[in-house]
Design an enzyme around this catalytic site. Structure first.
Site, PDB file in Angstrom:
ATOM      1  N   ASN A 240       0.857  -1.185   0.000  1.00 42.26           N
ATOM      2  CA  ASN A 240       0.000   0.000   0.000  1.00 42.26           C
ATOM      3  C   ASN A 240       0.899   1.244   0.000  1.00 42.26           C
ATOM      4  OD1 ASN A 240      -1.407   2.262   1.092  1.00 42.26           O
ATOM      5  ND2 ASN A 240      -3.061   0.904   1.720  1.00 42.26           N
TER       6      ASN A 240
ATOM      7  N   ARG B  41      -9.349   8.282  -0.760  1.00 41.91           N
ATOM      8  CA  ARG B  41     -10.306   8.711   0.263  1.00 41.91           C
ATOM      9  C   ARG B  41     -11.145   9.867  -0.257  1.00 41.91           C
ATOM     10  NH1 ARG B  41      -8.812   6.759   5.744  1.00 41.91           N
ATOM     11  NH2 ARG B  41     -10.515   8.088   6.421  1.00 41.91           N
TER      12      ARG B  41
ATOM     13  N   THR C  73      -8.191   3.790   8.796  1.00 41.11           N
ATOM     14  CA  THR C  73      -9.411   2.985   8.817  1.00 41.11           C
ATOM     15  C   THR C  73      -9.474   2.256  10.152  1.00 41.11           C
ATOM     16  OG1 THR C  73      -9.055   2.722   6.461  1.00 41.11           O
ATOM     17  CG2 THR C  73     -10.757   1.355   7.441  1.00 41.11           C
TER      18      THR C  73
ATOM     19  N   HIS D  64       1.003   6.247   1.870  1.00 41.67           N
ATOM     20  CA  HIS D  64       1.713   7.206   2.720  1.00 41.67           C
ATOM     21  C   HIS D  64       2.922   7.838   2.043  1.00 41.67           C
ATOM     22  CE1 HIS D  64      -1.240   6.823   5.689  1.00 41.67           C
ATOM     23  NE2 HIS D  64      -1.136   5.505   5.689  1.00 41.67           N
TER      24      HIS D  64
ATOM     25  N   GLU E 216     -11.110  -9.202   3.603  1.00 40.19           N
ATOM     26  CA  GLU E 216      -9.813  -8.817   4.175  1.00 40.19           C
ATOM     27  C   GLU E 216     -10.031  -8.613   5.663  1.00 40.19           C
ATOM     28  OE1 GLU E 216      -7.205  -6.298   2.011  1.00 40.19           O
ATOM     29  OE2 GLU E 216      -6.368  -5.403   3.823  1.00 40.19           O
TER      30      GLU E 216
ATOM     31  N   ARG F 157      -6.859  12.937   1.100  1.00 35.45           N
ATOM     32  CA  ARG F 157      -5.775  13.389   1.968  1.00 35.45           C
ATOM     33  C   ARG F 157      -4.420  12.830   1.543  1.00 35.45           C
ATOM     34  NH1 ARG F 157      -7.247  10.232   7.550  1.00 35.45           N
ATOM     35  NH2 ARG F 157      -9.206  11.316   7.209  1.00 35.45           N
TER      36      ARG F 157
ATOM     37  N   GLU G 260      -8.758   0.485  -2.616  1.00 41.84           N
ATOM     38  CA  GLU G 260      -9.553   0.549  -1.382  1.00 41.84           C
ATOM     39  C   GLU G 260     -10.516   1.720  -1.523  1.00 41.84           C
ATOM     40  OE1 GLU G 260      -6.052  -1.127   1.567  1.00 41.84           O
ATOM     41  OE2 GLU G 260      -6.762   0.931   1.797  1.00 41.84           O
TER      42      GLU G 260
ATOM     43  N   HIS H  39      -5.664   3.636  -1.486  1.00 41.79           N
ATOM     44  CA  HIS H  39      -6.968   4.037  -0.956  1.00 41.79           C
ATOM     45  C   HIS H  39      -7.251   5.468  -1.415  1.00 41.79           C
ATOM     46  CE1 HIS H  39      -9.604   4.443   2.972  1.00 41.79           C
ATOM     47  NE2 HIS H  39     -10.275   4.737   1.875  1.00 41.79           N
TER      48      HIS H  39
ATOM     49  N   HIS I 275      -3.571  -4.278   7.894  1.00 41.59           N
ATOM     50  CA  HIS I 275      -3.645  -3.106   8.783  1.00 41.59           C
ATOM     51  C   HIS I 275      -2.711  -3.264   9.965  1.00 41.59           C
ATOM     52  CE1 HIS I 275      -5.034   0.627  10.478  1.00 41.59           C
ATOM     53  NE2 HIS I 275      -5.645   0.848   9.338  1.00 41.59           N
TER      54      HIS I 275
END
Ligand code: PXP
Length: 252
Positions: free
Chosen positions: A9, A47, A106, A12, A156, A51, A75, A45, A198
């Protein structure tokens, strides 16, 4: 036991980029590095508040994952806007997640049982478009059954509570891991593919990777943090090695 896939992922990388409003670091470049280091897929993801990942990132990630022959796992919240994005890009998979504006990340799984009537038609339209539908859920028997009922092909399992318990040396960690194991067994028995993700780091990955029904891990924040010290490629390669050790029976 099947080989466990690693989805990286790259959200970030975009968080760091957006902190200064510059064009770097580029999450698309991170995806290229991740693939070169052995990532089996790329997860991002988008969002509602944009962000981290932007619409332009999704455009570019859809192109490069296709070019590199790696699946893109989008996601997304269960909204008409995100359904439109998914149908426009046709990622390999769409992982349906809950989303609250004020949350840092999340925080819990999607309430598929409570949201059946909203989720089922979205899951059906995504599936009809050829997208594999995954529901990000807590390790709760009711949610596993509900994911099957909305027509998801994948669940998941949210590993955040387990990873946090390990980091805090909580005596609850073994019991939380047991719930993950039971949910994985239940989901597989219903014909669902099982993923997990996660909060996973080098310390927690082996116990999760050792759950035989788990086919894929999706890992982001820790790997991007570790990349500051070792580089993204080496961080991914070490995670991969730990996953392989766990699968070979040398679990923590
Ligand atoms: N899986 C899902 C469904 C997520 O929402 C996230 C966080 O975006 C992850 C996996 C990756 O979590 P982390 O960044 O903590 O590794």
């Amino acid at each position: 036991m099947n080989r466990l896939r690693l989805g990286v992922n790259i959200d970030h990388v975009a968080t760091v980029r957006n902190a200064r409003g510059e064009g770097y670091p580029d999450p698309v470049r991170a995806a290229e590095v991740a693939v070169a280091a052995g990532a089996d897929g790329i997860t991002a993801h988008l969002r509602e508040d944009r962000r981290h990942i932007s619409d332009a990132d999704i455009d570019a990630l859809a192109v490069i994952t296709r070019r590199r022959g790696r699946p893109l796992n989008l996601e997304m919240a269960v909204t008409m806007e995100m359904e439109g994005v998914a149908l426009a890009h046709l990622p390999h998979a769409a992982c349906l997640v809950p989303e609250r504006r004020e949350e840092v990340t999340t925080e819990g799984g999607l309430d598929v049982a409570g949201g059946h009537n909203t989720i089922a038609p979205v899951a059906r339209r995504l599936s009809e478009a050829g997208i594999r539908v995954s529901c990000f859920i807590d390790a709760d028997p009711e949610q596993v059954i509900a994911a099957k009922a909305v027509g998801a092909q994948v669940v998941e399992l949210h590993t955040g509570a387990y990873c946090q318990a390990v980091r805090e040396h909580s005596p609850d960690a073994p019991q939380i891991l047991e719930r993950l194991r039971a949910a994985a067994t239940q989901a597989a028995s219903l014909g669902l593919e099982v993923h997990a993700g996660h909060g996973i780091d080098f310390e927690t990955v082996k116990a999760i990777a050792a759950i035989p029904e788990v086919a894929e891990l999706n890992i982001g924040h820790f790997l991007i943090g570790e990349a500051i010290f070792t580089g993204l490629g080496p961080a991914i390669q070490r995670m991969r090695a730990l996953m392989d050790e766990a699968r070979a029976g040398r679990a923590a």
